[in-house]
Write an enzyme that holds these catalytic residues in place. Sequence first.
Site, short mmCIF file in Angstrom:
data_model
loop_
_atom_site.label_atom_id
_atom_site.label_comp_id
_atom_site.label_asym_id
_atom_site.label_seq_id
_atom_site.Cartn_x
_atom_site.Cartn_y
_atom_site.Cartn_z
CG ASP A 254 3.29 6.23 2.66
OD1 ASP A 254 4.32 6.22 1.97
OD2 ASP A 254 2.78 5.23 3.17
CG ASP B 262 3.10 -2.66 -3.61
OD1 ASP B 262 4.28 -2.78 -3.22
OD2 ASP B 262 2.64 -1.61 -4.08
#
Length: 240
Positions: free
Chosen positions: A8, A130
Site C-alpha cells: 500500500d 470492500d
Amino acid sequence: MKIIPAIDIIDGKCVRLSKGDYSTKKIYNEDPLEVAREFEDFGIQFLHLVDLDGAKSKHIVNQKVLENIAKSTSLHIDFGGGLKTSEDIETAFNSGAKQITLGSIAVQDPDFCFKMIGKYGPEKIILGADCENRKIKTSGWLEESDNDIIDFILEYQNKGIQSTICTDISKDGMLEGPSTGLYIEILHKTSLHLVASGGISGINDVYKMKEIGCSGTIIGKAIYEGKISLQQLQNFIENA
C-alpha cells in the site's frame, strides 16, 4: 491458491493502515521496489499494489511506483486505488499493471465499469468488494453505500466479471484472523474466483483460505509485522 502480498502506497512509501483508517498509517519501507524485489526473491509471483493516495484523491497518483516495480521485477501486479476514468485505467495498464481492481467506481458508476470490462476483457478487471457489516464502502473506505456484499458481487458476475477481491474492513490490518464465514458464503452463493483480503494473522490462516476454496489470499501486515515469514510463504508455494 495464489499468495499475493500487498504493498500500500502513501507518498511513494510502503505503509499499512488499520481498518482503512489513514490516521493509523505506519511506514514500513521508504522504497516499495525494495519490498517487491524481496517478495520475488522468495518465489512470490503476484503483487497487490494499492495507491492509497489515489483512493483518497479519486485519481491515480502513484503510477511511478507501479512503473518502477513493473520494470524491475517480473511480478504479476494487480493495481487499484483512484481508478475513476478511462484515462486513469489506461495509465495503470501502460505503467505495467497486468490487472486492475475497480472498487469505488464499481459502486458509483456500474455502466462505466461494464464498458471497461468490455474494452479490456473480464480477465483484466478485478472487482474490489470492500465491506463493513456487509455494506460496500468506497473512496478509500471513507464512504458507505447501501449495497449488500452478495448482491453487489452477483451484479458483476452477471456482467462477466471473473474475479473479486473481498476485504472485510473490520478485519483489515488487525491481525485477528480473516472473515472465514463471509468468504464461505461468497463461495457458496457466487461462482467468481475469490481472493480473500484482510485479517490474515499467521500461516494457518493461509492454509484455511486454501481449504475453503479461495483462489488467492492477500497478505499485508502479517508479513510486515513478522507474523508470517517469506520463507513460510515460499514453502507454501513450493508444496502447493
